[in-house]
Design a protein around this motif. Structure first.
Motif, PDB file in Angstrom:
ATOM      1  N   UNK A 107     -96.153  -2.467 -38.482  1.00 16.73           N
ATOM      2  CA  UNK A 107     -95.801  -3.458 -37.476  1.00 16.73           C
ATOM      3  C   UNK A 107     -94.579  -4.232 -37.881  1.00 16.73           C
TER       4      UNK A 107
ATOM      5  N   UNK B  55    -101.037  -7.463 -34.404  1.00 18.01           N
ATOM      6  CA  UNK B  55    -101.779  -6.808 -35.479  1.00 18.01           C
ATOM      7  C   UNK B  55    -103.255  -6.989 -35.154  1.00 18.01           C
ATOM      8  N   UNK B  56    -104.118  -6.343 -35.943  1.00 13.91           N
ATOM      9  CA  UNK B  56    -105.547  -6.448 -35.668  1.00 13.91           C
ATOM     10  C   UNK B  56    -105.994  -5.444 -34.628  1.00 13.91           C
TER      11      UNK B  56
ATOM     12  N   UNK C 178    -103.933  -4.470 -31.359  1.00 12.28           N
ATOM     13  CA  UNK C 178    -102.486  -4.300 -31.522  1.00 12.28           C
ATOM     14  C   UNK C 178    -101.910  -3.321 -30.509  1.00 12.28           C
ATOM     15  N   UNK C 179    -102.660  -2.299 -30.157  1.00  8.87           N
ATOM     16  CA  UNK C 179    -102.144  -1.303 -29.213  1.00  8.87           C
ATOM     17  C   UNK C 179    -101.997  -1.885 -27.811  1.00  8.87           C
TER      18      UNK C 179
ATOM     19  N   UNK D 223    -107.328   3.722 -24.736  1.00  8.74           N
ATOM     20  CA  UNK D 223    -107.074   4.759 -25.754  1.00  8.74           C
ATOM     21  C   UNK D 223    -108.342   5.527 -26.138  1.00  8.74           C
TER      22      UNK D 223
ATOM     23  N   UNK E  75     -94.595   3.057 -28.626  1.00  9.27           N
ATOM     24  CA  UNK E  75     -95.483   2.126 -27.937  1.00  9.27           C
ATOM     25  C   UNK E  75     -96.861   2.719 -27.695  1.00  9.27           C
ATOM     26  N   UNK E  76     -97.046   3.951 -28.102  1.00  4.75           N
ATOM     27  CA  UNK E  76     -98.380   4.540 -28.084  1.00  4.75           C
ATOM     28  C   UNK E  76     -98.927   4.766 -26.691  1.00  4.75           C
ATOM     29  N   UNK E  77    -100.246   4.824 -26.665  1.00  9.43           N
ATOM     30  CA  UNK E  77    -100.950   5.229 -25.444  1.00  9.43           C
ATOM     31  C   UNK E  77    -100.770   4.232 -24.300  1.00  9.43           C
TER      32      UNK E  77
ATOM     33  N   UNK F  98    -100.651   2.264 -33.972  1.00  7.43           N
ATOM     34  CA  UNK F  98    -101.108   2.890 -32.726  1.00  7.43           C
ATOM     35  C   UNK F  98    -102.225   3.902 -32.967  1.00  7.43           C
TER      36      UNK F  98
ATOM     37  N   UNK G  76    -104.470  10.768 -32.273  1.00  5.39           N
ATOM     38  CA  UNK G  76    -105.491  11.676 -31.730  1.00  5.39           C
ATOM     39  C   UNK G  76    -105.502  13.003 -32.469  1.00  5.39           C
TER      40      UNK G  76
END
Lengths: 394, 292
Positions: free
Chosen positions: A1, A41-42, A45-46, A239, A312-314, B119, B122
């Motif tokens: 992060x 964070x934690x 976070x996502x 997610x 930025x992920x899912x 993130x 999977x």
């Protein structure tokens, strides 16, 4: 992060340095601080990262163009970000810093409902304009409360979202659906409108709530199968949707298919099984989709977001919960002729229509939730189709 | 078969497969506690590291099973390093070891965030689908995971009960002072249990990866359950850990299947509290008289 933040700081600094050659108007200059209190964070976070990055991107773009004018003064925006670590005490400490130390009058976040509920207890008495996508702000009546005129919801009204979700269930042809979600405030806020819309559509719903930190969904899916549902509709955490989808396919629990809120096409194309799932799938999105953009504006935005270099992920579409609203806020300050009078700015902000990346954006009056383009993304036999759900704003 | 029975058996199998993973984690906890009396709370993060290492190997090689082959020795090495660098200095004060393990949680989580990002990641394990056994669908990966756990725990049991090393280990567990007087290298035996316990966490991590979704914070899910299982089975009792793991998994699954599913954790941990009030050293006995 921290690495991500350093990269973004560096990118913003570099962009600002490059922007120093941009057109800077003659006359007075000022700075408006924008507060960000997010889960950087934690465990959430996502959820918090995409809205935070989008705010910084919007600020970068506004500053890069030389800022915005209010009267004869040209203002730039300065982000002040606090990481609440996905915990209540972190939210309170962060708000104390933003409100009392930094004297900030416009604050975004947190996005997570239970944290946003706590946060507004500090921003309302301080007369701060406070924006969040938290669904609970709508369900708890905060956005209808005349004593809280400076709270703004940056997600579509829950009943509009529920209509889009039911459209997804209908597209599967399901008559009996299992509603899957974590047992928390976000679900409590969203479930009521969904159940009401389902009832109106003649769809029977079996509610299956699970602990937020669930790893194996086999038992919950088996429960849905025992209830003889046609399909599963998944709310959040998004997610986890690929895990539920895989379990549902392997346990043969969803004869009509799978739908979800904001779960995206990737869950069905790759994330669940490494290949397209063998059942129909629909993602009901309260935002445009970045992988299957509905307009050139969305396509260009997706590119700009990718160019930040931050994964930025899912939950990448959560960036729509903030991006346009930073631009809209700058436009509102220009129109209101002030950067200090939050009541005046809020009055303009709440009544304007803004042509943003997510389409025409305006606020409903009751609740004070924003309205913008949504999408229905369908995956059948590995083929994706996207159907826009246009904003009602004119 | 009667539909209700089929549904019950389905829930029971779902629980057994998950409970096997809990048992594996608890076995590691109980081994370490049995010899060092250290409550190693960072075991959840070891599971998380095992999962991420397996994920990286899979992403790099395309071979899912290779992840298991690499994660186990990698975690064993981490166990060795943490014992040599940290825990061996806390053996005289196990409470200090516990506090140190809490610090390790933050260090390992932070390291994972830096290496793999915060993130969710999977995986798609190659074994997909399920076997239909009289209407009960057994997910193939879950069956394989269960078989691996049975084999690993059986091997642990045989080593403990039938080998000289196992006898030494049990001697150290019973009375370290007397074991030392008999010429058993107590410190080396304790170090070895850290290595074995961490390797078991590596296997559990790979299994967690087969569930599909991992994050740097996934360890918290497993550490609580691992300790609950170790306590119910009796700290220091590896057979008890195996049975309690399966029991907890089945209890969770039945709670999810038949009662308010959102409160699954509350039902299950409420039962754990009641069991421990009834039998403070666990159902199978433990802690004071280690049953290694």
């Amino acid at each position: 992060m921290k690495t991500n933040q350093i990269i973004l700081h560096a990118a913003v600094a570099a962009a600002l340095a490059a922007g120093s050659t941009a057109v800077w108007a003659q006359g007075k200059k000022g700075v408006v601080k924008i507060g960000i209190n997010e889960t950087l964070s934690g465990k959430f976070v996502a959820v918090g990262t995409p809205p935070s990055v989008a705010i910084r991107l919007a600020i970068h773009e506004i500053n890069d163009k030389g800022g915005f004018k209010v009267g004869d003064t040209t203002y730039t925006l300065q982000p002040v970000e606090v990481d609440n670590r996905s915990e209540g005490p972190g939210v309170v400490a962060g708000m104390t810093k933003l409100i009392e130390d930094e004297k900030i009058k416009i604050i975004f976040g947190p996005t997570v409902s239970v944290l946003a509920n706590q946060a507004q207890e500090m921003t309302v008495p301080a007369k701060v304009i406070h924006l969040s996508a938290a669904g609970s702000w709508q369900s708890l009546g905060y956005l209808n409360d005349p004593k809280k005129p400076l709270l703004f919801g940056t997600q579509n009204p829950l009943n509009a979202l529920a209509r889009t979700e039911i459209a997804a269930v209908k597209e599967l042809g399901a008559k009996k659906v299992a509603y899957f979600s974590a047992d928390d405030d976000t679900t409590k806020g969203n479930m009521g409108p969904f159940l009401a819309e389902a009832k109106a559509a003649g769809i029977e719903v079996t509610t299956i709530l699970f602990p937020y930190a669930t790893a194996d969904f086999s038992s919950f899916v088996s429960r849905a199968k025992a209830a003889k549902v046609d399909s599963i509709h998944f709310l959040h955490p998004q997610n986890s949707a690929p895990n539920v989808l895989r379990a549902a396919v392997e346990l043969q629990a969803i004869p009509k298919g799978f739908s979800g809120r904001q779960t995206g096409a990737a869950a069905a194309l790759k994330l669940a099984m490494g290949k397209p799932v063998p059942v129909p799938y629909v993602s009901a999105q309260s935002t445009p989709d970045l992988d299957y953009p509905s307009t050139p504006k969305v396509k260009a935005y997706a590119e700009r977001l990718r160019n930040t270099g931050i994964d930025l992920g899912y939950n990448v579409t959560f960036s729509f919960f903030t991006y346009d609203f930073v631009h809209m806020m700058a436009a509102a300050m220009t129109k209101a002729g002030t950067v200090d009078d939050t009541a005046k700015i809020a009055a303009v902000f709440g009544s304007m229509t803004y042509d943003g990346v997510a389409g025409k954006i305006c606020f409903a009056t009751n609740p004070r939730a924003s309205q913008y383009d949504g999408t229905l993304v369908s995956v059948r036999n590995g083929k994706v189709s996207a159907k826009p759900v246009p904003s009602p704003c004119k | 078969m009667n539909e209700q029975v089929t549904v019950f058996l389905q829930h029971a199998f779902n629980g057994i497969s998950m409970g096997a993973v809990y048992a594996l984690i608890a076995a590691g906890i109980t081994l370490v506690y049995g010899l060092s009396r250290i409550i190693h709370f960072a075991v959840g993060e070891l599971v998380m590291l095992g999962a991420f290492i397996a994920l990286s190997v899979w992403n790099w090689s395309g071979e899912f099973w290779l992840g298991l082959a690499v994660a186990v020795p990698a975690l064993a090495l981490i166990g060795l390093v943490t014992e040599r660098a940290v825990f061996r200095f806390t053996l005289r004060e196990p409470l200090t070891g516990f506090i140190v393990s809490l610090g390790l949680i933050l260090i390992l989580q932070g390291t994972a965030v830096e290496i793999w990002s915060p993130n969710p990641q999977y995986s798609q394990p190659p074994l997909e689908g399920s076997w239909d056994v009289a209407g009960v669908l057994l997910r193939k990966q879950a069956v394989v995971n269960f078989a691996i756990v049975v084999a690993v725990l059986a091997l642990c049991y045989l080593v403990l009960m039938k080998t000289t090393f196992g006898k030494s280990l049990r001697a150290v567990s019973d009375d370290p002072g007397a074991a030392a007087l008999m010429g058993i290298p107590v410190r080396t035996i304790i170090m070895t249990t850290f290595v074995i316990g961490s390797a078991l966490a590596g296997i559990a991590g790979w299994m967690v990866l087969t569930l599909g979704l991992i994050t740097p914070f996934v360890g918290a899910i497993y550490v609580l359950r691992g300790f609950a299982v170790a306590l119910i089975g009796g700290l220091g009792n590896i057979q008890g850990a195996a049975l309690a793991g399966i029991g907890l998994g089945v209890a969770e699954s039945l709670a999810a299947g038949y009662v308010g599913p959102g409160w699954t954790d509350a039902y299950v941990f409420g039962a754990v509290v009641l069991i421990l009030l009834w039998r403070p050293t666990g159902l199978a006995g433990g802690s004071e008289g280690a049953k290694l």
